[in-house]
Each structure stands twice: as C-alpha cells, then as structure tokens.
Design a protein around this motif. Structure first.
Motif, short mmCIF file in Angstrom:
data_model
loop_
_atom_site.label_atom_id
_atom_site.label_comp_id
_atom_site.label_asym_id
_atom_site.label_seq_id
_atom_site.Cartn_x
_atom_site.Cartn_y
_atom_site.Cartn_z
N LYS A 167 -17.89 -39.12 25.97
CA LYS A 167 -16.71 -38.62 25.25
C LYS A 167 -16.11 -37.37 25.88
O LYS A 167 -14.89 -37.27 26.01
CB LYS A 167 -17.09 -38.34 23.80
CG LYS A 167 -15.92 -37.95 22.94
CD LYS A 167 -16.25 -38.14 21.48
CE LYS A 167 -15.18 -37.54 20.62
NZ LYS A 167 -14.20 -38.43 20.14
N LYS A 168 -16.94 -36.42 26.28
CA LYS A 168 -16.44 -35.13 26.78
C LYS A 168 -16.76 -34.86 28.25
O LYS A 168 -16.35 -33.85 28.79
CB LYS A 168 -17.03 -33.98 25.95
CG LYS A 168 -16.72 -34.03 24.48
CD LYS A 168 -15.41 -33.37 24.21
CE LYS A 168 -15.18 -33.34 22.70
NZ LYS A 168 -14.04 -32.58 22.35
N GLY A 218 -22.13 -37.82 24.15
CA GLY A 218 -21.46 -36.56 24.52
C GLY A 218 -20.95 -36.59 25.95
O GLY A 218 -19.88 -36.05 26.24
N SER A 271 -19.70 -34.09 29.32
CA SER A 271 -20.65 -32.97 29.30
C SER A 271 -21.99 -33.37 29.93
O SER A 271 -22.77 -34.10 29.33
CB SER A 271 -20.87 -32.50 27.86
OG SER A 271 -21.91 -31.55 27.81
#
Length: 119
Positions: free
Chosen positions: A24-25, A21, A27
C-alpha cells in the motif's frame, strides 16, 4: 488455551500487515518489521506446538513470544503516541499488549496445561 493457538495466527497477522504496508505505501520498514517479527513468532509457536506434542512445555518458545510481544507493544505504542494513528500502530500495540499479558499469564501458571496420559 495453549500459547501456540494464538501465537501462530498473531505471527501470520504481523506478516500479512507488513506485506500489506509494503504494497500500500511502499514501506520497506513495515515489510521488514512485520515479516521479521511475524516469522519469529510463528517459529516460536511451532516450537511450542512440537513440545506440546511431546507432552512437554517449551519455556524458550514462551519466553521468546513474551519478549517479542512486549517489544512490539513498546515500539508500536511509541509510534501511536507520536502519530495518533489507530492503523497500524494503535492496533498492533493493542493486540501486542493483550498477547504480552496472555504470555505472562502462561509463564506465571507454568506454561501449557499438559493432558494426563490416556491409558
């Protein structure tokens, strides 16, 4: 089945999901939540495995696993209800709910089945 057989892979899945996560983002919440809860479960699984090796049950580890899985079920279930996204909230909530039921079953049945001592 013994609790540590599922707990350690479950913890690794959470750590991997948190790192994924983040990659990819970007976050940091995903990274912190996934790594923290995953490492906590891996440690609990390790404690349970060590106790089993000494022919004992670690109720502390089993309780920690249960609480962690229940909290993840609640938090990710709420997130799923807000976003309706299967990935990652629905998946983590579902897996965590199954793990919570498994841990409650283990608690109700007295922990891990300890083999009789071979002579």
């Amino acid at each position: 089945m013994h609790d540590f057989c599922f707990t350690i892979p479950y913890g690794l899945l959470l750590v991997g999901g948190g790192v994924f996560g983040y990659i990819k983002k970007g976050s940091t919440t995903s990274l912190a939540g996934g790594v923290a809860s995953g490492l906590l479960l891996i440690i609990a699984g390790y404690l349970s495995l060590n106790a089993f090796g000494k022919r004992k049950n670690s109720y502390l580890a089993l309780l920690l696993e249960t609480v962690c899985a229940a909290v993840l079920t609640w938090v990710m279930g709420q997130r799923y209800l807000e976003t309706s996204k299967i990935m990652p909230a629905g998946l983590v909530a579902g897996i965590s709910a199954l793990m919570t039921l498994f841990y409650l079953y283990k608690l109700a049945n007295g922990g891990n089945h300890l083999p009789t001592k071979a002579e």
